[in-house]
Write an enzyme that holds these catalytic residues in place. Structure first.
Site, short mmCIF file in Angstrom:
data_model
loop_
_atom_site.label_atom_id
_atom_site.label_comp_id
_atom_site.label_asym_id
_atom_site.label_seq_id
_atom_site.Cartn_x
_atom_site.Cartn_y
_atom_site.Cartn_z
N GLU A 92 0.82 -1.20 0.00
CA GLU A 92 0.00 0.00 0.00
C GLU A 92 0.86 1.26 0.00
OE1 GLU A 92 -3.96 -1.45 2.33
OE2 GLU A 92 -2.18 -1.24 3.55
N CYS A 105 3.46 8.47 0.96
CA CYS A 105 4.14 7.52 1.83
C CYS A 105 4.20 6.19 1.10
CB CYS A 105 3.28 7.44 3.11
SG CYS A 105 3.82 6.25 4.30
N CYS A 112 7.35 -6.83 7.14
CA CYS A 112 8.56 -6.32 7.76
C CYS A 112 9.07 -7.34 8.77
CB CYS A 112 8.28 -4.99 8.47
SG CYS A 112 9.75 -4.25 9.23
N CYS A 116 8.53 -4.84 15.55
CA CYS A 116 8.18 -3.86 16.58
C CYS A 116 6.80 -4.21 17.15
CB CYS A 116 8.16 -2.45 15.99
SG CYS A 116 9.76 -1.99 15.28
N CYS A 119 3.41 -2.39 15.95
CA CYS A 119 3.18 -2.12 14.52
C CYS A 119 2.44 -3.28 13.84
CB CYS A 119 4.53 -1.88 13.83
SG CYS A 119 4.40 -1.66 12.05
N GLY A 157 7.29 -1.89 5.63
CA GLY A 157 8.66 -2.35 5.51
C GLY A 157 9.70 -1.45 6.15
N GLU A 158 10.90 -2.00 6.32
CA GLU A 158 12.03 -1.26 6.85
C GLU A 158 12.96 -0.96 5.66
OE1 GLU A 158 13.26 0.35 9.47
OE2 GLU A 158 15.09 0.57 8.31
N SER A 189 12.79 6.57 6.36
CA SER A 189 12.55 6.36 7.79
C SER A 189 13.08 4.99 8.21
CB SER A 189 11.04 6.43 8.06
OG SER A 189 10.77 6.20 9.43
N SER A 211 12.69 6.31 13.85
CA SER A 211 11.59 5.94 14.74
C SER A 211 12.19 5.61 16.10
CB SER A 211 10.84 4.74 14.18
OG SER A 211 10.28 5.08 12.93
N LEU A 212 12.20 6.60 16.98
CA LEU A 212 12.89 6.44 18.26
C LEU A 212 11.97 5.73 19.27
CD1 LEU A 212 15.49 7.06 19.83
CD2 LEU A 212 14.47 9.22 20.54
N ASN A 213 10.83 6.33 19.54
CA ASN A 213 9.74 5.66 20.27
C ASN A 213 9.98 5.31 21.74
OD1 ASN A 213 8.46 5.81 17.83
ND2 ASN A 213 8.71 3.67 17.29
N ASN A 287 -1.81 4.51 17.18
CA ASN A 287 -3.08 4.10 16.57
C ASN A 287 -3.38 2.67 16.99
OD1 ASN A 287 -3.68 6.47 14.94
ND2 ASN A 287 -1.87 5.91 13.76
N CYS A 330 -0.48 5.67 10.37
CA CYS A 330 0.79 5.02 10.70
C CYS A 330 0.54 3.69 11.38
CB CYS A 330 1.58 5.87 11.68
SG CYS A 330 2.19 7.38 11.01
N1 SAH Z 1 10.16 0.76 9.13
C1 SAH Z 1 10.33 2.15 9.12
C2 SAH Z 1 9.31 2.89 8.28
C3 SAH Z 1 7.87 2.44 8.36
S1 SAH Z 1 7.00 2.59 9.88
C4 SAH Z 1 10.33 2.70 10.53
O1 SAH Z 1 9.97 1.98 11.45
O2 SAH Z 1 10.72 3.85 10.69
C5 SAH Z 1 6.45 4.25 9.89
C6 SAH Z 1 6.17 4.84 11.29
O3 SAH Z 1 4.93 4.35 11.85
C7 SAH Z 1 7.24 4.53 12.32
O4 SAH Z 1 7.70 5.72 12.88
C8 SAH Z 1 6.52 3.72 13.38
O5 SAH Z 1 7.08 3.96 14.63
C9 SAH Z 1 5.08 4.21 13.23
N2 SAH Z 1 4.07 3.28 13.72
C10 SAH Z 1 4.06 1.95 13.59
N3 SAH Z 1 2.96 1.42 14.17
C11 SAH Z 1 2.24 2.47 14.67
C12 SAH Z 1 0.99 2.58 15.35
N4 SAH Z 1 0.25 1.51 15.62
N5 SAH Z 1 0.57 3.82 15.69
C13 SAH Z 1 1.30 4.92 15.37
N6 SAH Z 1 2.46 4.86 14.71
C14 SAH Z 1 2.94 3.66 14.37
FE1 SF4 Z 2 8.91 -2.63 10.61
FE2 SF4 Z 2 8.86 0.04 10.96
FE3 SF4 Z 2 6.77 -1.49 11.68
FE4 SF4 Z 2 9.04 -1.62 13.08
S1 SF4 Z 2 7.67 0.19 12.86
S2 SF4 Z 2 7.82 -3.38 12.40
S3 SF4 Z 2 10.54 -1.36 11.47
S4 SF4 Z 2 7.51 -1.18 9.61
#
Ligand code: SAH
Ligand code: SF4
Length: 339
Positions: A92, A105, A112, A116, A119, A157-158, A189, A211-213, A287, A330
């Site tokens: 997508e 995007c 992936c 995480c 995600c 994906g990463e 990213s 994506s620090l988080n 989300n 996201c």
């Molecule tokens: N793999 C890469 C790029 C795709 S993810 C990465 O992780 O950076 C894109 C963004 O969505 C990341 O910053 C991730 O932290 C965020 N994300 C993933 N799951 C989410 C969720 N359930 N709610 C909000 N943001 C989320």
């Molecule tokens: Fe993969 Fe990015 Fe999702 Fe982590 S946040 S599982 S790296 S897509």
């Protein structure tokens, strides 16, 4: 011999390919422009290219294309495109309008592998990498539907786990004879693959988002397994060393998850962690999705976090959840239709 897909080539790659056919290299630019500026999907459209050269190309090469199988429009203007790939897999792309400055995007992998915990894409594991052609074809297809100003590799994906396709894709996006996006308008990213961050910086000029988080190794390792390999100290050093386009900052993405990383203590630690990195912070309220126990933060926690950063002169925006009614926000991309 299998035919080559011209959309897998950078301009330099196309030049080498064309001289390998015994033709003049300068013709590569012409072909490249047809592909990305005129959106040619067949050789016959390339009217300023000699018939003889076109048929030579046609014998050994193809031009791949993607058409969206489904386009969903959100009430807020966000559009989600589902692309079916040749092997039946799907990815997508999401177009996010913002006062005429549309951001697209795009996806870099089917699924992936990074796992995480928050995600949805990650919960399905990795099916496969996308090719360069499959990455740039998302942009070709969406541009036929809507103008595109910025590109972010924040879909499925990463991207840094698929550098051999992502670096050429960034080159095609930013080539003055290709899509002509300024390097300041393309952002990759990552969840924090440290050696690949350096490799990306060596390969192309592009913006970086991290994506620090989380603000402690303990919490980050709990929600992002990659942190066990590359803990915070190494990660932030890699950010500091990253060669950004001029006058640019690293985007620090921070998904706020209720009670887990949304406290004032986290905000304080975050400010300290990024104090010597030219950066801006994107706060993304988590989300929620089925099957994941994490909860969105309260509005109060979001406001408190945001205000603390502002007071410390950190550039911060809180990203509103766009397109959540069509599962385009996201972390909501799964590459198939809602059941
Ligand atoms: N793999 C890469 C790029 C795709 S993810 C990465 O992780 O950076 C894109 C963004 O969505 C990341 O910053 C991730 O932290 C965020 N994300 C993933 N799951 C989410 C969720 N359930 N709610 C909000 N943001 C989320
Ligand atoms: Fe993969 Fe990015 Fe999702 Fe982590 S946040 S599982 S790296 S897509």
């Amino acid at each position: 011999m299998e035919k080559k897909d011209l959309k897998n080539f950078t301009l330099a790659g196309l030049e080498a390919y064309i001289s390998g056919l015994g033709k003049e290299r300068f013709r590569a630019k012409q072909i490249f422009k047809w592909l990305y500026q005129m959106d040619a999907t067949g050789f016959s459209q390339m009217t300023n290219v000699s018939k003889e050269f076109r048929s030579a190309l046609e014998e050994s090469a193809v031009i791949s294309n993607l058409e969206p199988e489904v386009v969903e429009a959100s009430q807020d203007g966000t559009r989600k495109y589902l692309f079916r790939l040749e092997d039946g897999a799907a990815v997508e792309s999401v177009l996010i309008p913002d006062e005429g400055r549309n951001t697209l995007c795009i996806s870099s992998q089917v699924g992936c592998a990074m796992g995480c915990a928050f995600c949805l894409t990650g919960s399905f594991g990795l099916s496969r990498n996308l090719s360069t052609a499959e990455i740039v074809n998302q942009v070709c297809a969406v541009k036929r539907d809507q103008p595109v100003r910025n590109i972010v590799f924040m879909g499925m994906g990463e991207p840094l786990a698929n550098l051999s396709a992502v670096i050429p894709a960034v080159q095609i996006l930013t080539d003055p004879d290709g899509f002509q996006f300024s390097t300041r308008k393309v952002t990759v990213s990552t969840c924090g693959l440290v050696p690949e961050m350096a490799e990306l910086g060596r390969g192309v000029t592009v913006n970086l988002a991290l994506s620090l988080n989380a603000t402690t190794d303990e919490v980050r390792s709990q929600i992002m397994p990659v942190n066990r390999r590359y803990p915070l100290q190494q990660l932030l050093a890699a950010c500091k060393a990253f060669p950004l386009p001029s006058r640019r900052w690293i985007t620090i993405e921070y998904v706020l998850i209720r009670y887990l990383n949304d406290t004032l203590e986290d905000a304080k630690r975050l400010v300290r962690l990024i104090s010597n990195i030219p950066s801006k912070v994107n706060l993304i309220p988590f989300n929620e999705h089925a099957g994941c126990a994490f909860r969105s933060p309260t509005q109060e926690a979001i406001d408190r976090f945001h205000k603390y950063l502002l007071d410390k002169n950190v550039t911060v925006i809180t990203r509103s959840s766009r397109g959540s009614d069509i599962s385009a926000a996201c972390g909501q991309l799964k590459g198939r239709l809602d059941d």
